[in-house]
Design a protein around this motif. Structure first.
Motif, PDB file in Angstrom:
ATOM      1  N   ALA A  85       0.814  -1.213   0.000  1.00 19.55           N
ATOM      2  CA  ALA A  85       0.000   0.000   0.000  1.00 19.55           C
ATOM      3  C   ALA A  85       0.851   1.269   0.000  1.00 19.55           C
ATOM      4  O   ALA A  85       0.380   2.334  -0.385  1.00 19.55           O
ATOM      5  N   TRP A  86       2.110   1.177   0.417  1.00 21.13           N
ATOM      6  CA  TRP A  86       3.003   2.323   0.479  1.00 21.13           C
ATOM      7  C   TRP A  86       3.821   2.513  -0.806  1.00 21.13           C
ATOM      8  O   TRP A  86       4.607   3.446  -0.907  1.00 21.13           O
ATOM      9  N   THR A  87       3.643   1.640  -1.784  1.00 18.17           N
ATOM     10  CA  THR A  87       4.458   1.702  -2.992  1.00 18.17           C
ATOM     11  C   THR A  87       4.321   3.038  -3.709  1.00 18.17           C
ATOM     12  O   THR A  87       5.301   3.603  -4.191  1.00 18.17           O
ATOM     13  N   HIS A  88       3.101   3.557  -3.784  1.00 19.67           N
ATOM     14  CA  HIS A  88       2.884   4.840  -4.453  1.00 19.67           C
ATOM     15  C   HIS A  88       3.670   5.955  -3.751  1.00 19.67           C
ATOM     16  O   HIS A  88       4.339   6.760  -4.407  1.00 19.67           O
ATOM     17  N   ALA A  89       3.603   5.986  -2.422  1.00 18.18           N
ATOM     18  CA  ALA A  89       4.332   7.007  -1.661  1.00 18.18           C
ATOM     19  C   ALA A  89       5.834   6.854  -1.846  1.00 18.18           C
ATOM     20  O   ALA A  89       6.566   7.845  -1.972  1.00 18.18           O
ATOM     21  N   TYR A  90       6.303   5.614  -1.883  1.00 13.93           N
ATOM     22  CA  TYR A  90       7.731   5.368  -2.057  1.00 13.93           C
ATOM     23  C   TYR A  90       8.218   5.879  -3.423  1.00 13.93           C
ATOM     24  O   TYR A  90       9.146   6.673  -3.513  1.00 13.93           O
ATOM     25  N   VAL A  91       7.570   5.404  -4.472  1.00 15.18           N
ATOM     26  CA  VAL A  91       8.017   5.736  -5.832  1.00 15.18           C
ATOM     27  C   VAL A  91       7.890   7.232  -6.103  1.00 15.18           C
ATOM     28  O   VAL A  91       8.816   7.855  -6.627  1.00 15.18           O
ATOM     29  N   HIS A  92       6.773   7.821  -5.728  1.00 12.66           N
ATOM     30  CA  HIS A  92       6.589   9.235  -6.032  1.00 12.66           C
ATOM     31  C   HIS A  92       7.308  10.142  -5.040  1.00 12.66           C
ATOM     32  O   HIS A  92       7.590  11.293  -5.359  1.00 12.66           O
ATOM     33  N   GLY A  93       7.650   9.633  -3.866  1.00 10.06           N
ATOM     34  CA  GLY A  93       8.480  10.409  -2.945  1.00 10.06           C
ATOM     35  C   GLY A  93       9.910  10.492  -3.447  1.00 10.06           C
ATOM     36  O   GLY A  93      10.459  11.579  -3.647  1.00 10.06           O
ATOM     37  N   LEU A  94      10.517   9.326  -3.695  1.00 15.22           N
ATOM     38  CA  LEU A  94      11.881   9.311  -4.232  1.00 15.22           C
ATOM     39  C   LEU A  94      11.903   9.927  -5.627  1.00 15.22           C
ATOM     40  O   LEU A  94      12.733  10.791  -5.923  1.00 15.22           O
ATOM     41  N   GLY A  95      10.987   9.494  -6.473  1.00 14.65           N
ATOM     42  CA  GLY A  95      10.954  10.003  -7.849  1.00 14.65           C
ATOM     43  C   GLY A  95      10.654  11.487  -7.923  1.00 14.65           C
ATOM     44  O   GLY A  95      11.261  12.217  -8.717  1.00 14.65           O
ATOM     45  N   GLY A  96       9.724  11.951  -7.096  1.00 14.21           N
ATOM     46  CA  GLY A  96       9.384  13.375  -7.101  1.00 14.21           C
ATOM     47  C   GLY A  96      10.544  14.254  -6.667  1.00 14.21           C
ATOM     48  O   GLY A  96      10.779  15.318  -7.234  1.00 14.21           O
ATOM     49  N   SER A  97      11.284  13.794  -5.663  1.00 14.52           N
ATOM     50  CA  SER A  97      12.449  14.576  -5.231  1.00 14.52           C
ATOM     51  C   SER A  97      13.508  14.603  -6.333  1.00 14.52           C
ATOM     52  O   SER A  97      14.162  15.628  -6.557  1.00 14.52           O
ATOM     53  N   TYR A  98      13.643  13.491  -7.033  1.00 22.75           N
ATOM     54  CA  TYR A  98      14.634  13.429  -8.111  1.00 22.75           C
ATOM     55  C   TYR A  98      14.207  14.294  -9.306  1.00 22.75           C
ATOM     56  O   TYR A  98      15.029  14.972  -9.908  1.00 22.75           O
ATOM     57  N   ILE A  99      12.918  14.278  -9.617  1.00 17.11           N
ATOM     58  CA  ILE A  99      12.402  15.157 -10.678  1.00 17.11           C
ATOM     59  C   ILE A  99      12.672  16.616 -10.310  1.00 17.11           C
ATOM     60  O   ILE A  99      13.060  17.417 -11.159  1.00 17.11           O
ATOM     61  N   ALA A 100      12.461  16.962  -9.046  1.00 11.52           N
ATOM     62  CA  ALA A 100      12.698  18.337  -8.605  1.00 11.52           C
ATOM     63  C   ALA A 100      14.166  18.736  -8.780  1.00 11.52           C
ATOM     64  O   ALA A 100      14.463  19.871  -9.166  1.00 11.52           O
ATOM     65  N   LEU A 101      15.083  17.804  -8.517  1.00 13.60           N
ATOM     66  CA  LEU A 101      16.512  18.094  -8.725  1.00 13.60           C
ATOM     67  C   LEU A 101      16.798  18.388 -10.192  1.00 13.60           C
ATOM     68  O   LEU A 101      17.517  19.345 -10.520  1.00 13.60           O
ATOM     69  N   TRP A 102      16.269  17.552 -11.074  1.00 12.41           N
ATOM     70  CA  TRP A 102      16.496  17.770 -12.502  1.00 12.41           C
ATOM     71  C   TRP A 102      15.829  19.048 -12.984  1.00 12.41           C
ATOM     72  O   TRP A 102      16.390  19.790 -13.796  1.00 12.41           O
ATOM     73  N   THR A 103      14.624  19.318 -12.487  1.00 13.99           N
ATOM     74  CA  THR A 103      13.932  20.547 -12.883  1.00 13.99           C
ATOM     75  C   THR A 103      14.742  21.762 -12.470  1.00 13.99           C
ATOM     76  O   THR A 103      14.946  22.683 -13.270  1.00 13.99           O
ATOM     77  N   ALA A 104      15.226  21.776 -11.236  1.00 13.03           N
ATOM     78  CA  ALA A 104      16.027  22.909 -10.771  1.00 13.03           C
ATOM     79  C   ALA A 104      17.285  23.072 -11.610  1.00 13.03           C
ATOM     80  O   ALA A 104      17.659  24.186 -11.983  1.00 13.03           O
ATOM     81  N   THR A 105      17.930  21.971 -11.930  1.00 13.46           N
ATOM     82  CA  THR A 105      19.152  22.027 -12.747  1.00 13.46           C
ATOM     83  C   THR A 105      18.862  22.626 -14.119  1.00 13.46           C
ATOM     84  O   THR A 105      19.581  23.517 -14.589  1.00 13.46           O
ATOM     85  N   LEU A 106      17.811  22.150 -14.760  1.00 13.82           N
ATOM     86  CA  LEU A 106      17.475  22.638 -16.107  1.00 13.82           C
ATOM     87  C   LEU A 106      16.974  24.076 -16.087  1.00 13.82           C
ATOM     88  O   LEU A 106      17.297  24.855 -16.987  1.00 13.82           O
ATOM     89  N   VAL A 107      16.203  24.447 -15.072  1.00 15.15           N
ATOM     90  CA  VAL A 107      15.701  25.818 -14.988  1.00 15.15           C
ATOM     91  C   VAL A 107      16.856  26.795 -14.804  1.00 15.15           C
ATOM     92  O   VAL A 107      16.925  27.825 -15.481  1.00 15.15           O
ATOM     93  N   VAL A 108      17.784  26.475 -13.907  1.00 13.42           N
ATOM     94  CA  VAL A 108      18.923  27.378 -13.698  1.00 13.42           C
ATOM     95  C   VAL A 108      19.792  27.447 -14.946  1.00 13.42           C
ATOM     96  O   VAL A 108      20.207  28.519 -15.375  1.00 13.42           O
ATOM     97  N   ALA A 109      20.060  26.298 -15.550  1.00 16.32           N
ATOM     98  CA  ALA A 109      20.960  26.265 -16.710  1.00 16.32           C
ATOM     99  C   ALA A 109      20.349  26.870 -17.972  1.00 16.32           C
ATOM    100  O   ALA A 109      21.054  27.536 -18.731  1.00 16.32           O
ATOM    101  N   PHE A 110      19.056  26.644 -18.172  1.00 12.18           N
ATOM    102  CA  PHE A 110      18.473  27.042 -19.456  1.00 12.18           C
ATOM    103  C   PHE A 110      17.443  28.165 -19.377  1.00 12.18           C
ATOM    104  O   PHE A 110      17.232  28.856 -20.364  1.00 12.18           O
ATOM    105  N   ALA A 111      16.799  28.372 -18.252  1.00 11.81           N
ATOM    106  CA  ALA A 111      15.774  29.409 -18.163  1.00 11.81           C
ATOM    107  C   ALA A 111      16.273  30.651 -17.428  1.00 11.81           C
ATOM    108  O   ALA A 111      16.157  31.756 -17.935  1.00 11.81           O
ATOM    109  N   LEU A 112      16.844  30.468 -16.224  1.00  9.67           N
ATOM    110  CA  LEU A 112      17.308  31.636 -15.475  1.00  9.67           C
ATOM    111  C   LEU A 112      18.588  32.235 -16.050  1.00  9.67           C
ATOM    112  O   LEU A 112      18.739  33.445 -16.116  1.00  9.67           O
ATOM    113  N   HIS A 113      19.523  31.383 -16.447  1.00  5.94           N
ATOM    114  CA  HIS A 113      20.821  31.859 -16.936  1.00  5.94           C
ATOM    115  C   HIS A 113      21.146  31.315 -18.316  1.00  5.94           C
ATOM    116  O   HIS A 113      22.315  31.170 -18.658  1.00  5.94           O
TER     117      HIS A 113
END
Length: 161
Positions: free
Chosen positions: A97-125
């Motif tokens: 029952a916790w699989t959704h929380a596990y995958v989207h918790g780890l995956g969501g944090s990782y998506i956020a890292l990539w989003t921040a990297t791409l936004v800083v590299a390509f959108a902000l600067h």
């Protein structure tokens, strides 16, 4: 070396470490199926991933308050990223029952890292302006969410099938 440069170097180093450790944690967790033992192999990696995210959030907060107050909204975003990782860690090794929380918790944090990297590299600067900035903002989520859902469903399949 100016203090801001040192802070930026720490932030970039922590970010790179987070980007490297995210898949390592997921791979180690996937290796240790069934669910009851899922967190056994990744137990050594989760603390490092969480420390990297904490360092990213702390350095980002200091840089925003010191240098770019117009980016204040990154502070709660980094806290949310850390909270997603904590959710993933808490759900690791728990029942199905916790699989959704596990995958989207780890995956969501990782998506956020990539989003921040791409936004800083390509959108902000970088070269993306106007509506093209949406590529950096939405691209990681649009690419990764279907993959996360496939991973989640794969985790639900009993071993041996």
């Amino acid at each position: 070396m100016p203090a801001y440069t040192v802070l930026l170097a720490l932030h970039i180093t922590a970010g790179a470490l987070g980007l490297l450790l995210g898949p390592v944690v997921g791979w180690a967790d996937a290796r240790s199926r069934p669910d009851a033992a899922r967190s056994r192999h990744s137990a050594d990696w989760w603390p490092w991933y969480l420390r990297a995210l904490a360092a990213i959030g702390i350095t980002a907060t200091i840089m925003v308050l010191w240098h770019r107050t117009d980016l204040w909204w990154l502070i709660p975003l980094s806290a949310l990223t850390y909270a997603l990782a904590l959710l993933g860690r808490r759900a690791a090794g728990r029942p199905e029952a916790w699989t959704h929380a596990y995958v989207h918790g780890l995956g969501g944090s990782y998506i956020a890292l990539w989003t921040a990297t791409l936004v800083v590299a390509f959108a902000l600067h970088g070269p993306l302006r106007g509506p093209f900035e949406l590529v950096a903002w939405l691209g990681p989520t649009l690419l990764a969410l279907p993959l996360l859902e496939l991973w989640r469903r794969r985790l639900l399949v009993p071993v041996g099938i």
